[in-house]
Design an enzyme around this catalytic site. Structure first.
Site, PDB file in Angstrom:
ATOM      1  N   TYR A   1       0.825  -1.210   0.000  1.00  9.88           N
ATOM      2  CA  TYR A   1       0.000   0.000   0.000  1.00  9.88           C
ATOM      3  C   TYR A   1       0.860   1.262   0.000  1.00  9.88           C
ATOM      4  CZ  TYR A   1      -4.485  -2.342   0.807  1.00  9.88           C
ATOM      5  OH  TYR A   1      -5.630  -3.095   0.668  1.00  9.88           O
TER       6      TYR A   1
ATOM      7  N   TYR B   1       4.247   5.205  -2.666  1.00 10.03           N
ATOM      8  CA  TYR B   1       4.448   6.544  -2.124  1.00 10.03           C
ATOM      9  C   TYR B   1       5.899   6.751  -1.700  1.00 10.03           C
ATOM     10  CZ  TYR B   1      -0.636   6.423  -2.045  1.00 10.03           C
ATOM     11  OH  TYR B   1      -1.949   6.314  -2.412  1.00 10.03           O
TER      12      TYR B   1
END
Length: 629
Positions: A373, A377
């Protein structure tokens, strides 16, 4: 489209003097969209007044925004001279008046003077300073009279001003300059290139006459984006494995700021009418304050999550946070409710707040890993490799560069570990080779976990994710830097003048405090920093007389020196007079990371002494820069 009236040409030119061309173009584009001459001139006055306010001026005159690198040094010299004049002017007055005048001058240029404790300020006002407090006050004055203190601060301030003006003119969005202005991106790329050249032309030489450029050393630690990303992913994955062993649940949260912090809309790039002049730093402060209140509430309810936080910008530079947190399953809903309550506390009733301000994604380990997840990023914020493009369709590598510029300009920390044990010890342990002494097998177990990049096992052995820093089995060892002064019986002086090369002393292990039964390896025949820095060639092959003299005991394959002394105390020497090294202003002792402390045993992982010297393009050494370790 409205054109500039001939009678207004000189006036407009004067108003915009000192602005970069890209800013002038933006102002004139708005100027030409005005319905008439009066509205256009009013717009010019309002914009220039706002820009002057950003630059810290009360008048409508902009001064120069588009300055070159050499201008920083000119300005720094000017400010240093002015502070020296102020000091001389008040020389006969009380120290409090001198200090106050210096502080007023520094703050007038939007800079903060070196901070002093409240007790020192109180005693200064009462003219009741101790000797140590007097040194600290004089240090503030010396800094203000030093051009080298001014220059980096002026550069950092100017970068923020450029970015603030660019946001004011709506030049930072996905349609123009995504994440950061083109002006600052170009400036930072030039600066990074200059920094790289400096590292390549700076040589570090140790006492064995082994030399290596700082650029090579930089590529072997977390300054290298690939190593930085790999270490972050190892730590995140380790937390996930630890949570699975503990039976915890993972949750992926996103926090963003209210609408008034956003400069423009994402789809169209047009100006947001709710924007009130907030900068990305204001948005980051809001997120920090909100998270502090969330953690305080969670602590009151005895909920202690652990994980990672990633800060990244929206298209217009406004920050938002992604958090990967692990908590017991029965506490997960209460944690989410707490986040939602505080995230919507400010302007929570505005349109779209409930949908955009706070988002939750529950992690199902059967469908995918928690690390997955947050992986994209992390990649976006480091080097962009491995993904094609970002959320707005920008090339990932280009986006990563602009995100790094954004973080550097505003001083925003991109990645932060929440809970868990320290990473400094992890990095120091990875510098060591195998420890063969059976009495320190527990240290070897932790070292092996670090060396194998097993963050989960390392966390367990160090005391767990909730272990306090002071209670962790291994802690960093910091020591004051020392000056090696001339001994009465020595025929060599340690004093050097500017430009001279410092003679590097050999490390004498006989002088180092060593616990009985523990032997230290001679650093002259030891390879340093296994896996972190280039191996140092061996100069001797004979038996180390120090080991023979100490006798039987622990023999390790690393350059560590084991001592059983008080934590963070400098190693003593019987052959030279030692004096603690201070900074150039004389008000603070200089400290350095020496190694780690394991239940009273100091393991020195950094035993070599280095001299920095600058070399030209031909590789010849020039002047000595600094004596360091």
């Amino acid at each position: 489209m409205l054109e500039v009236h001939p009678h207004d040409t000189d006036w407009v030119k004067q108003r915009l003097q000192g602005l970069p061309q890209i800013h002038k173009n933006a102002v004139m584009n708005h100027y030409k969209k005005q319905p008439n001459r009066r509205e256009a001139n009013t717009h010019i006055r309002e914009v220039t007044r706002a820009i002057s306010k950003v630059l810290g001026h009360n008048s409508t005159h902009i001064y120069c925004v588009n300055i070159e690198d050499n201008d920083y040094q000119i300005k720094a010299n000017h400010h240093a001279r002015q502070c020296a004049i102020i000091e001389g002017k008040f020389h006969s007055a009380s120290l409090f008046k001198v200090y106050s005048a210096i502080v007023r001058y520094v703050t007038a240029y939007q800079l903060k003077p070196h901070p002093l404790p409240d007790t020192v300020l109180s005693n200064l006002q009462d003219d009741n300073l101790t000797q140590d407090e007097l040194v600290k006050v004089l240090g503030v004055i010396k800094r203000a009279c030093d051009a080298s203190w001014w220059k980096p601060k002026l550069r950092k301030l100017h970068n923020k001003q450029i970015e603030t003006v660019s946001r004011l003119l709506n030049l930072v969005n996905k349609h123009r300059g995504i994440y950061a202005s083109d002006t600052n991106v170009e400036a930072y790329l030039t600066q990074w290139k200059s920094n790289r050249e400096l590292l390549e032309n700076t040589l570090a030489t140790n006492e064995l006459d082994y030399s290596v450029s700082l650029a090579e050393l930089s590529d072997l630690n977390v300054s290298n984006p690939k190593i930085r990303k790999a270490e972050l992913m190892v730590r995140i994955r380790g937390f996930e494995d630890y949570s699975l062993e503990m039976g915890y649940k993972g949750v992926f949260l996103t926090m963003t700021t209210p609408s008034k912090y956003h400069r423009s809309f994402a789809k169209s790039g047009t100006e947001n009418p709710k924007w009130q002049g907030a900068t990305p730093l204001d948005g980051q402060d809001y997120l920090n304050r909100t998270f502090q209140r969330i953690r305080a509430s969670l602590n009151r309810n005895q909920i202690t999550p652990f994980g990672f936080r990633v800060a990244e910008p929206h298209h217009d530079g406004t920050p938002h946070w992604h958090l990967l947190l692990f908590v017991p399953a029965e506490q997960q809903e209460q944690l989410i409710q707490t986040f939602q309550e505080y995230c919507l506390e400010e302007d929570g009733d505005e349109q779209g707040a409930k949908d955009c301000r706070f988002k939750v994604e529950y992690i199902d380990s059967e469908k995918g890993s928690a690390t997955g997840y947050i992986a994209k990023y992390v990649t976006k914020g480091v080097d962009g490799e491995g993904i094609e493009h970002d959320l707005y369709g920008t090339d990932s590598v280009s986006a990563a560069i602009r995100i790094r510029v954004w973080a550097s300009c505003w001083g925003i920390r991109q990645f932060q570990q929440i809970g868990g044990v320290g990473v400094t010890q992890w990095r120091e342990l990875r510098r060591l080779d195998k420890i063969t002494d059976q009495s320190l097998q527990w240290v070897e177990d932790i070292r092996l976990a670090a060396d194998e990049s097993n963050w989960c096992r390392y966390t367990e052995l160090m005391g767990g994710v909730f272990c306090k820093r002071d209670e962790q089995l291994i802690r960093p060892l910091y020591a004051h830097k020392k000056l090696q002064l001339k001994d009465d019986n020595s025929n060599k002086s340690r004093e050097t003048t500017k430009g001279e090369t410092v003679q590097q002393p050999k490390v004498n292990l006989v002088c180092l405090t060593t616990h009985s039964g523990i032997a230290a390896i001679n650093p002259e025949i030891t390879e340093i920093n296994s896996g972190l820095v280039p191996k140092i060639p061996k100069k001797r092959t004979e038996t180390n007389p120090v080991i023979t003299e100490i006798g039987s005991g622990m023999i390790t394959e690393n350059p560590a020196i084991f001592t059983e002394s008080t934590v963070n105390q400098p190693l003593s020497s019987n052959t030279s007079t030692e004096q603690l090294k201070t900074n150039k202003y004389g008000d603070e002792f200089m400290t350095q990371l020496k190694g780690i402390v394991c239940l009273g045993f100091e393991i020195i992982t950094r035993v070599h002494e280095w001299t920095l010297s600058h070399s030209d393009a031909g590789g010849e050494k020039c002047s000595n820069l600094e004596f360091c370790q």
